[in-house]
Design an enzyme around this catalytic site. Structure first.
Site, PDB file in Angstrom:
ATOM      1  CB  THR A 256      44.438  39.610  36.334  1.00 56.81           C
ATOM      2  OG1 THR A 256      44.387  38.726  38.553  1.00 56.81           O
ATOM      3  CG2 THR A 256      45.272  40.982  36.297  1.00 56.81           C
ATOM      4  CB  CYS A 257      40.453  35.741  38.683  1.00 56.43           C
ATOM      5  SG  CYS A 257      39.291  36.564  38.104  1.00 56.43           S
ATOM      6  CB  ILE A 258      37.870  36.114  34.456  1.00 53.50           C
ATOM      7  CG1 ILE A 258      37.206  37.450  34.570  1.00 53.50           C
ATOM      8  CG2 ILE A 258      37.129  35.081  35.520  1.00 53.50           C
ATOM      9  CD1 ILE A 258      35.912  37.661  34.414  1.00 53.50           C
TER      10      ILE A 258
END
Length: 423
Positions: A389-391
């Site tokens: 989810t961070c990217i």
């Protein structure tokens, strides 16, 4: 060129607002009156201007996934406004995920769902059984609302909007009543608001009174609202709430029925939950001041909070990148075929799985930073897809058939949409 100063006076805030939009529209069709997109950009400029004036630092929060609100309540309660506007880093107890933005979005999504959609928390209820529209809970008898929690809820909602502008999109899937938005914007309520919020009540009572001469109907109405309460022994009692001084003694007739309907709307939608609304708005406005919201109407505000109402698959495809894949590789072709046939709920779960939020930003998929990415995984064939989810990335291993691909994707987004251990 020189222009004389123009001063407007009005007891009705929306009259000044409407006048401003009229002149803006006459001057420049692409100005604030040109549509939601222009107003959103103006709002974002103001939020960024506010943010640039403060010094923020990362705020670390350790969260118990089983008790997300209770585990951080004391810390949230003591936070000053600068920390609310700072970048939060979330650590879920017992999980190895490192937060690069995805865990924070997931945390805010979970907390917002608990505050706004879980009726067991005694903050909000559905205003009607026909729609998933929520409104602050009406407390009766000796019940007392948790006003501190309403204040926190207001800050959480503002935090989601603030972070969407400053950090990354963080939208919520909670749809408030039209009257809730209008009071937040300082706009007057109208009995027609029931048509959108509680269509059954509108059709059965409001519309009936508006369209008929009630002098001929024998409705026996007075300027009061009947409420039912329960005493300590479990017996029900009827209580008349005057809508105006001496209202229970004033009959409603065809000449004064519109006054009655306005007072009824004001009581049901505002006065009966006044304290709850005031504490919520106080929390919200401590982060986002009301003066920068005044360019919106209630429909704009819904869009700002919740994002686009649906997921446009073609737009999603347009702003998706590929890592070690091309658009013609079978996993990519299978992915878009699956998404095209997903239900609205499944698409929302897929988006939450990849980005940490189930909502599309109000200005579309192009606003996601970075864009959605489909990447090739070198894990064992047939294993579950993996999300970062961070990217905003989803990884696929090799699959031998579309059926296997489809079943594994559905399993991942339904069972792993929360708590999958990636930031």
């Amino acid at each position: 060129s020189y222009m004389n100063k123009l001063t407007c006076y009005s007891n009705e805030r929306n009259a000044i607002f409407g006048t401003m939009l009229y002149f803006l529209d006459k001057k420049n069709a692409g100005g604030l009156a040109g549509g939601f997109e222009e107003r959103r950009k103006a709002f974002e400029r103001e939020v960024k201007r506010i943010h640039n004036k403060i010094n923020t630092s990362n705020v670390n929060l350790t969260v118990d996934r089983e008790k997300p609100i209770e585990s951080v309540f004391k810390k949230l309660k003591k936070m000053d406004n600068t920390k609310w506007k700072s970048l939060w880093r979330i650590k879920f107890i017992g999980e190895e995920g490192i937060d690069q933005g995805g865990l924070k979005r997931e945390f805010l999504t979970i907390v917002a769902r608990e505050l706004f959609l879980n009726s067991d928390n005694n903050l909000f209820n559905k205003i009607s059984n026909d729609k998933d529209i929520i409104h602050p809970k009406v407390f009766k008898n000796n019940e007392k609302p948790n006003l501190t929690m309403y204040n926190i809820a207001g800050k959480i909602l503002a935090k989601c909007i603030y972070d969407t502008v400053i950090y990354d999109p963080c939208l919520i899937n909670a749809h408030f009543s039209s009257s809730f938005y209008k009071k937040m914007l300082g706009l007057p309520l109208h009995f027609s608001d029931f048509e959108q919020d509680d269509e059954q009540f509108y059709n059965s009572k409001i519309k009936y009174i508006v369209e008929n001469n009630i002098d001929d109907l024998g409705l026996d109405l007075v300027f009061a609202e009947e409420e039912y309460s329960q005493d300590e022994e479990g017996n029900y009692q009827t209580l008349d709430i005057d809508l105006k001084p001496g209202g229970s003694e004033i009959e409603v007739n065809d000449d004064n029925k519109f006054e009655y309907l306005h007072l009824l709307a004001n009581y049901r939608l505002f006065k009966s939950v006044k304290k709850q609304l005031e504490h919520f708005y106080d929390g919200f406005f401590s982060i986002i001041p009301p003066k920068i919201l005044c360019i919106f109407d209630e429909k704009d505000l819904e869009l700002l909070i919740c994002g686009l109402p649906g997921i446009d698959v073609e737009e999603m495809r347009k702003f998706t990148d590929y890592n070690n894949y091309t658009s013609k590789d079978k996993e990519v072709v299978w992915f878009w075929n699956a998404v095209a046939n997903f239900t609205h709920t499944e698409r929302a779960r897929l988006l939450q799985f990849i980005t940490g939020s189930s909502q599309v930003p109000s200005n579309g998929f192009s606003a996601l930073k970075p864009h959605l990415t489909i990447a090739k995984s070198y894990l064992d064939d047939g294993t579950l897809p993996m999300a970062h989810t961070c990217i905003n990335q989803i990884d696929f291993p090799h699959y031998n058939s579309y059926e296997d691909f489809h079943s594994k994707l559905l399993l991942a987004i339904t069972e792993g949409a929360e708590g999958f251990g990636f930031g």
